[in-house]
Design an enzyme around this catalytic site. Structure first.
Site, PDB file in Angstrom:
ATOM      1  N   ASP A 181       0.842  -1.186   0.000  1.00  0.00           N
ATOM      2  CA  ASP A 181       0.000   0.000   0.000  1.00  0.00           C
ATOM      3  C   ASP A 181       0.889   1.252   0.000  1.00  0.00           C
ATOM      4  O   ASP A 181       1.810   1.338  -0.807  1.00  0.00           O
ATOM      5  CB  ASP A 181      -0.967  -0.047   1.193  1.00  0.00           C
ATOM      6  CG  ASP A 181      -2.037   1.023   1.146  1.00  0.00           C
ATOM      7  OD1 ASP A 181      -2.976   0.910   0.348  1.00  0.00           O
ATOM      8  OD2 ASP A 181      -1.925   1.997   1.920  1.00  0.00           O
ATOM      9  N   HIS A 208      -6.911  -6.421  -1.695  1.00  0.00           N
ATOM     10  CA  HIS A 208      -5.851  -5.540  -1.213  1.00  0.00           C
ATOM     11  C   HIS A 208      -5.124  -6.098   0.005  1.00  0.00           C
ATOM     12  O   HIS A 208      -3.958  -5.781   0.234  1.00  0.00           O
ATOM     13  CB  HIS A 208      -6.456  -4.170  -0.882  1.00  0.00           C
ATOM     14  CG  HIS A 208      -5.445  -3.132  -0.538  1.00  0.00           C
ATOM     15  ND1 HIS A 208      -4.547  -2.630  -1.459  1.00  0.00           N
ATOM     16  CD2 HIS A 208      -5.169  -2.508   0.635  1.00  0.00           C
ATOM     17  CE1 HIS A 208      -3.777  -1.728  -0.878  1.00  0.00           C
ATOM     18  NE2 HIS A 208      -4.127  -1.638   0.384  1.00  0.00           N
TER      19      HIS A 208
END
Length: 337
Positions: free
Chosen positions: A119, A308
């Site tokens: 991220d 994610h």
């Protein structure tokens, strides 16, 4: 097959603190069982996460003979979270993070380091390799594709209107709403459980890439399947230390990053780099990684069928790719780097 992971209060890692360029950082430190290590690797988390987000990867890297350093980024966990203003938003930028990583490496007497990111942490490790090229030997990123510095400033609003409509959530996070509505520990816990995949009875979710946090759904959501109750409580406690202001500043610094990078000379990453794509990531989509080879000539691509939260959702597959790359490209049978 079960994957080993670091537990809350696990004896394999210690909690440590360092003053880095005038700010207090917290980091997890792990050493191989015999205390000797071949190289040092820094693992950099993203949002909404903390150093503990690497819990499934730390045991593998220790087994490979690496010293593992996992900092909480500025504004997260037990690291300082200065209020902006009066503090500068540049404290939450990639340049500052890169300089602080370099300073921690110096204090740990690590003249060369490997970097792993996820991220925001993926962007941090790419930029650290560019700001401090003599420090970084190898880079890997999970989910986060490489994005080069821009010659002209492009606002988040323009990104959302143009090529990246799924970045609409960043407009919400950069504004006052999330910080104002998520203030108590229980609200933080509910929010995190939803962000990590907790669903409601009618499959309600906590987050939309285009809109951001869906506050009307939060009270309907059940427990995240990706964390235990003990782990979720740990996360809630860590986030409640300083509230949401600091971590949300990472979405308020786009112009600051652009200004910092006017001085950045590097336009490529020359060190060997592993990119692990999460095929079901709805924000950092597969299409965003197209053409990375032009900027990273020594790029290795791998992928996992995950969202994610690939580090937790598919830890076995992520670790397999990291292990193969480490053994073939990073360590290559050498006793040390």
């Amino acid at each position: 097959m079960a994957v080993d992971k670091i537990e809350v209060d696990d004896a394999r890692v210690s909690h440590n603190y360092a003053s880095l360029n005038g700010r207090r950082y917290h980091y997890l430190l792990g050493l191989p069982k015999n205390g000797e290590f071949k190289a040092t690797i820094f693992l950099i988390h993203g949002w909404p996460d903390i150093s503990f987000g690497w819990r499934y990867q730390i045991p593998l890297l220790l087994e490979l003979g690496l010293r593992v350093v996992c900092p909480d980024l500025m504004g997260f966990g037990r690291t300082d979270a200065p209020k902006v203003p009066p503090a500068s938003i540049h404290l939450y930028g990639f340049k500052r993070a890169a300089d602080d990583i370099a300073e921690l490496a110096r204090q740990l007497e690590a003249p060369r380091i490997i970097l792993g990111g996820h991220d925001w942490g993926g962007m941090v490790v790419y930029r650290t390799a560019q700001w401090h090229p003599t420090l970084v030997t190898h880079v890997f990123s999970v989910c986060t594709p490489y994005m080069g510095r821009s010659d002209a400033y492009v606002s988040t609003e323009d990104l959302v209107k143009g090529p990246l409509p799924q970045f609409g959530y960043q407009l919400q996070l950069a504004g006052p709403t999330v910080e104002a509505k998520i203030t108590t520990r229980e609200q933080i816990k509910m929010f995190l459980s939803g962000m990590y995949g907790g669903r409601g009875p009618n499959k309600e979710v906590a987050f939309s890439p285009e809109q951001g946090v869906l506050f009307e759904n939060l009270e309907k959501l059940g427990m995240t399947p990706l964390l235990s109750e003990k782990e979720l409580n740990y996360y809630a406690d860590e986030y409640a230390r300083n509230g949401m202001h600091g971590n949300l500043n990472w979405y308020r610094n786009r112009k600051a990053n652009y200004d910092d990078e006017l001085e950045l000379k590097a336009t490529t990453i020359e060190v060997p780099t592993l990119f692990i794509l999460a095929t079901r990531d709805s924000v950092l989509t597969p299409a965003m990684s197209k053409g990375m080879e032009r900027s990273i000539p020594k790029l290795t691509r791998r992928e996992v069928a995950a969202t994610h939260w690939a580090l937790w959702q598919a830890p076995g597959e992520v670790n397999m790719h990291v292990k193969e790359w480490m053994e073939s490209t990073v360590l290559c049978g050498r006793s040390s780097l």
